[in-house]
Write an enzyme that holds these catalytic residues in place. Sequence first.
Site, PDB file in Angstrom:
ATOM      1  N   HIS A   1       0.854  -1.197   0.000  1.00  0.00           N
ATOM      2  CA  HIS A   1       0.000   0.000   0.000  1.00  0.00           C
ATOM      3  C   HIS A   1       0.891   1.249   0.000  1.00  0.00           C
ATOM      4  O   HIS A   1       1.964   1.253   0.615  1.00  0.00           O
ATOM      5  CB  HIS A   1      -0.901  -0.013   1.237  1.00  0.00           C
ATOM      6  CG  HIS A   1      -1.967   1.030   1.168  1.00  0.00           C
ATOM      7  ND1 HIS A   1      -1.708   2.346   1.464  1.00  0.00           N
ATOM      8  CD2 HIS A   1      -3.258   0.962   0.789  1.00  0.00           C
ATOM      9  CE1 HIS A   1      -2.821   3.044   1.280  1.00  0.00           C
ATOM     10  NE2 HIS A   1      -3.775   2.229   0.866  1.00  0.00           N
TER      11      HIS A   1
ATOM     12  N   GLU B   1      -4.018   1.972  -7.492  1.00  0.00           N
ATOM     13  CA  GLU B   1      -4.346   3.102  -6.626  1.00  0.00           C
ATOM     14  C   GLU B   1      -3.398   4.261  -6.909  1.00  0.00           C
ATOM     15  O   GLU B   1      -2.305   4.320  -6.324  1.00  0.00           O
ATOM     16  CB  GLU B   1      -4.185   2.709  -5.153  1.00  0.00           C
ATOM     17  CG  GLU B   1      -5.125   1.630  -4.682  1.00  0.00           C
ATOM     18  CD  GLU B   1      -5.395   1.780  -3.190  1.00  0.00           C
ATOM     19  OE1 GLU B   1      -6.524   2.147  -2.850  1.00  0.00           O
ATOM     20  OE2 GLU B   1      -4.487   1.573  -2.395  1.00  0.00           O
TER      21      GLU B   1
HETATM   22  P1  PGA Z   1      -9.239   6.284   0.106  1.00  0.00           P
HETATM   23  O1  PGA Z   1      -8.106   5.199   0.414  1.00  0.00           O
HETATM   24  O2  PGA Z   1     -10.464   5.516  -0.350  1.00  0.00           O
HETATM   25  O3  PGA Z   1      -9.465   6.999   1.423  1.00  0.00           O
HETATM   26  O4  PGA Z   1      -8.720   7.178  -0.951  1.00  0.00           O
HETATM   27  C1  PGA Z   1      -7.896   4.125  -0.434  1.00  0.00           C
HETATM   28  C2  PGA Z   1      -6.695   3.367   0.043  1.00  0.00           C
HETATM   29  O5  PGA Z   1      -5.757   3.993   0.547  1.00  0.00           O
HETATM   30  O6  PGA Z   1      -6.646   2.133  -0.020  1.00  0.00           O
END
Ligand code: PGA
Length: 241
Positions: A85, A157
């Site tokens: 992450h 992401e």
């Molecule tokens: P968010 O986070 O939905 O608050 O943008 C997503 C993540 O960090 O997995």
Amino acid sequence: MKLVVANWKMNPRNEALALSLAKNVDSEGVIVCPPAIFLAAVAKKLKRASIGSQDVSAEEEGAFTGQVSAKQLKSVKAGYALIGHSERRRLGEGNDVIARKVAAAIDGGIIPILCIGESRDEHVTGRTKEIVERQLELGLSLVPRRVPATRIIVAYEPVWAISGGDPLVESDTPENAAAIIDYIRERLRHVPVRATVLYGGSVNVENAASFFAQKTIDGVLVGGASIRPEMKTIIKLAMEA
Ligand code: PGA
């Protein structure tokens, strides 16, 4: 039906609150990732949702203070682990250790959820594909060749789209996310895996349906909104998609 992963990050404050959040997300097709300290209690509470960890050690067992192994996760019924992450990459976790974590998870019977994505700088300078390809290639470099192929989840992401709890941060557009996810799928053709590919970054009740509408997006990874009441509606939309 689309997959929904709930990443609670370092929330909530105590176990009682964690158990009430768990009730709110307990549906088929949901993977809940609470903080490690609440994993066992939340796992016992869930009837339909699956459970994931927010990280896993690259090591099997031994003198690794503060770490949690794949076997330990399995012992409390976790079946998944977020790996790489951006909030952990920011602490200095590199692609080499991420690759070892992915391999350790697979060895221990845990399905890795490998998170990849470019920074704002890399985004504006047009390097998204290059970064994503590199993180994917290095992150999956130790995946064993197996028949049938190993199951993994990849979450695209973009770091600049992760809310960090700030509702004013904007998600990527569904079209752009879909284009990058298509690219990820193309790169995955060279890797011996069966992959589910998700989008994450400021997914909320207003925009979730537009991500689910993209055929190439198998689901979403939700951070901030996953601990708010709107999560129930996001899950309902995923079930109908
Ligand atoms: P968010 O986070 O939905 O608050 O943008 C997503 C993540 O960090 O997995």
